[in-house]
Write a protein that holds these residues in place. Structure first.
Motif, short mmCIF file in Angstrom:
data_model
loop_
_atom_site.label_atom_id
_atom_site.label_comp_id
_atom_site.label_asym_id
_atom_site.label_seq_id
_atom_site.Cartn_x
_atom_site.Cartn_y
_atom_site.Cartn_z
N ARG A 172 45.89 18.04 47.56
CA ARG A 172 46.55 16.74 47.80
C ARG A 172 46.18 16.20 49.18
NH1 ARG A 172 50.97 16.04 44.15
NH2 ARG A 172 49.93 16.47 42.18
N ALA A 173 46.19 17.09 50.18
CA ALA A 173 45.82 16.67 51.53
C ALA A 173 44.36 16.23 51.56
CB ALA A 173 46.05 17.83 52.51
N GLY A 174 43.51 16.95 50.82
CA GLY A 174 42.09 16.57 50.73
C GLY A 174 41.93 15.19 50.13
N LEU A 175 42.68 14.93 49.05
CA LEU A 175 42.59 13.62 48.39
C LEU A 175 43.09 12.52 49.31
CD1 LEU A 175 43.68 14.65 44.78
CD2 LEU A 175 41.49 13.61 45.42
N ALA A 184 36.13 14.48 42.26
CA ALA A 184 36.20 15.29 41.04
C ALA A 184 36.64 16.71 41.38
CB ALA A 184 34.83 15.31 40.34
N TYR A 185 36.01 17.28 42.39
CA TYR A 185 36.31 18.65 42.80
C TYR A 185 37.79 18.78 43.19
CZ TYR A 185 36.31 22.94 45.54
OH TYR A 185 36.61 24.17 46.04
N LEU A 186 38.26 17.84 44.02
CA LEU A 186 39.65 17.93 44.51
C LEU A 186 40.65 17.73 43.37
CD1 LEU A 186 39.20 16.05 47.91
CD2 LEU A 186 39.69 18.49 47.59
N HIS A 187 40.33 16.85 42.44
CA HIS A 187 41.24 16.66 41.29
C HIS A 187 41.28 17.90 40.43
CE1 HIS A 187 42.81 12.61 41.61
NE2 HIS A 187 41.62 12.18 42.00
N GLU A 188 40.16 18.57 40.28
CA GLU A 188 40.18 19.81 39.50
C GLU A 188 41.06 20.85 40.19
OE1 GLU A 188 36.44 21.80 38.64
OE2 GLU A 188 37.51 23.37 37.54
N ASP A 201 43.45 20.27 42.01
CA ASP A 201 44.82 19.78 41.94
C ASP A 201 45.40 19.94 40.52
OD1 ASP A 201 47.09 18.62 43.13
OD2 ASP A 201 46.56 16.66 42.32
N GLY A 202 44.62 20.55 39.63
CA GLY A 202 45.13 20.81 38.29
C GLY A 202 45.06 19.61 37.36
N ASP A 203 44.10 18.73 37.57
CA ASP A 203 43.95 17.56 36.71
C ASP A 203 42.54 17.54 36.11
OD1 ASP A 203 43.82 15.12 35.49
OD2 ASP A 203 44.38 13.94 37.26
#
Lengths: 385, 135
Positions: free
Chosen positions: A319-322, A340-344, A346-348
């Motif tokens: 979340r902080a990364g996003l 894409a990487y951060l959302h993955e 983050d469990g999405d």
């Protein structure tokens, strides 16, 4: 043939011999041509008749080639006058010949591509054909690029120092954007940077050399046998070259101890922190974020900010990364891949899969494109269950 | 010998038999496809028929001159409906039959489910050089 010509020796001697011709009064363009001709002759003659003094042989032959060219030149008189008018270099002006060549070949009046080509030829001792193969362009095109570059620097005085930063940017380009061919450009960039480090006393030269060594150390683990990319986190760290890492870390520590931080030292520090982690999980992301902060402060670079967002994602959670990513221009190269990487993380996976596919469409090279397509494919397969 | 340009399209070609977007394949199927393409080019180098080839990024634009002293006019990125070339390969082969044979092999690259894609490739003859002897 009795034995193969020692190409490495020839290449090491190239800038020295150009420098010697320069001190004898030859201008750079003529000296560089003469030395290239001497190199070609060495490759032809040495196998049957190896000289005892390779450097002496090259100087003699190159000087003869130079005189031949001057005699053949219709503007001979003009040149001879020029040579006579040039003040004889006194002891105070004697600067390392090779070092001068680095500055000349990276002169700010040259485009990056021209500076790279000229550096590889005059300092690296590569042939035009080798350089052309490395950059996937026809030999005639590369020959033109080099001769235009030589015309551009024709008026530049041979004995003056420039800004070492311009040289470092050229060497970094050779290392980072070198393609394929007979010559290993990454190794060549390291050789040239090592040579530069030996004749200068600069923290940033040491920093760049450390950065190159630390990245080069990972090369065996960076691609699979089929050529596909292996992300840092998935690399087999047992295949990293510990000798190169140790050398890089030592160079970096010595440079940092002098307390004159620059962008290459900061980048090397980040690479060293990765090298230091025995597993991806042990990576000290908090410290890496701090180094990215330094790097952003030093350069203001958008790429550094993007990489910082990845590091923040690891240190403080996706979340902080996003959130860090949201402050950056979405048009930045690789922005979508990072999202894409951060959302993955983050469990999405649904959003991540879509973004990976988007990122693949704007990937800058085939290896990255294929990697991103595989990431999208992996998540979509997972989602199908 | 005669040169042919083989064109692969992102869009604009008739639909392939096995028409599934690549991100819907499994990662192994993606790898198998890449491997097939590499092997194909290597095989043609081996037979002395490969000239050149590149993959093209999907973005791009139209550009035309707007007259002297004015910057060129650009239009784009390309509209979603536009025919879009994905890559090209130039081969130098004995005759058109061979060009068609090779294009057929390339079109059979494996895709979803590991089955051949059977995609449509555009095959275009390149103008040759005039001969020295003309009569």
């Amino acid at each position: 043939m009795d034995r193969a010509v020692d190409e490495a020796l020839l290449r090491t001697l190239t800038p020295t011999v150009i420098g010697i011709l320069g001190r004898r009064g030859a201008d750079f363009a003529a000296a560089e041509d003469a030395v290239q001709e001497a190199l070609v002759e060495a490759v032809r003659v040495w196998p049957g008749d190896p000289p005892r003094d390779a450097k002496g042989w090259l100087v003699t032959v190159a000087w003869r080639k130079y005189l031949d060219a001057v005699r053949a030149d219709t503007s001979r008189r003009r040149r001879e006058v020029l040579v006579e008018e040039e003040p004889a270099p006194g002891p105070a002006e004697v600067v390392d010949d090779t070092l001068q060549l680095y500055f000349l070949c990276a002169h700010p009046s040259l485009s990056p591509a021209s500076a790279v080509a000229l550096t590889l030829r005059a300092v690296g001792g590569l042939t035009t054909r080798q350089i052309a193969q490395a950059y996937l362009v026809p030999e005639a095109t590369m020959a033109q690029r080099i001769s235009r570059a030589k015309r551009t620097v024709a008026g530049v005085r041979f004995d003056r120092h420039g800004d070492v930063g311009t040289v470092l940017r050229v060497l970094y380009l050779v290392f980072n954007e070198g393609y394929s061919g007979d010559v290993d450009l990454a190794a060549e960039a390291i050789r040239l940077t090592r040579q530069l480090a030996a004749s200068t006393d600069s923290e940033e030269v040491a920093g760049l050399l450390a950065l190159m060594l630390l990245h080069h150390a990972r090369r065996p683990a960076r691609t699979r046998t089929d050529g596909s990319l292996v992300p840092l986190a998935e690399q087999d760290r047992g295949r990293w070259d510990t000798t190169l890492i140790a050398e890089g870390v030592e160079l970096l520590q010595a440079a940092l101890a002098r307390d004159r931080l620059g962008e290459f030292q900061a980048q090397a520090a980040i690479a060293a922190l990765h090298a230091d982690a025995r597993t991806a999980e042990e990576t000290d992301w908090v410290q890496i974020v701090e180094w990215y902060d330094e790097l952003v402060r030093l350069t203001g670079s958008a790429v550094a900010r993007l990489n910082r967002a990845v590091a923040v994602g690891e240190a403080d959670g996706p979340r902080a990364g996003l959130a860090a990513l949201a402050e950056l221009d979405p048009a930045l190269p690789r922005h979508t891949a990072v999202a894409a990487y951060l959302h993955e993380r983050d469990g999405d996976p649904v959003t991540a899969a879509r973004l990976y596919a988007d990122a693949a469409r704007s990937a800058p090279n085939v290896a990255e494109r294929d990697h991103l397509v595989r990431q999208a494919a992996r998540l979509n397969a997972l989602l199908r269950g | 010998m005669a040169k042919y340009l083989l064109l692969k399209h992102y869009r604009g070609a008739p639909a392939a038999v096995n028409d599934v977007a690549m991100d819907q394949w499994t990662p192994e199927e993606v790898s198998a496809h890449m491997q097939y393409m590499d092997d194909f080019a290597k095989r043609l180098e081996g037979t002395g028929e490969f000239v050149d080839g590149q993959a093209l990024r999907p973005e791009g634009m139209w550009v035309r001159s707007d007259g002297e002293g004015r910057p060129p006019v650009t239009d784009g990125p390309f509209a979603e409906t536009k025919d879009l070339i994905a890559g090209w390969m130039i081969i130098d082969v004995e005759d058109q039959d061979r060009a068609i044979e090779l294009a057929g092999q390339l079109s059979a690259a494996p895709g979803a489910g590991g089955r051949p894609i059977h995609e449509w490739l555009e095959v275009r003859p390149v103008f040759g050089e005039p001969p020295t002897v003309t009569e």
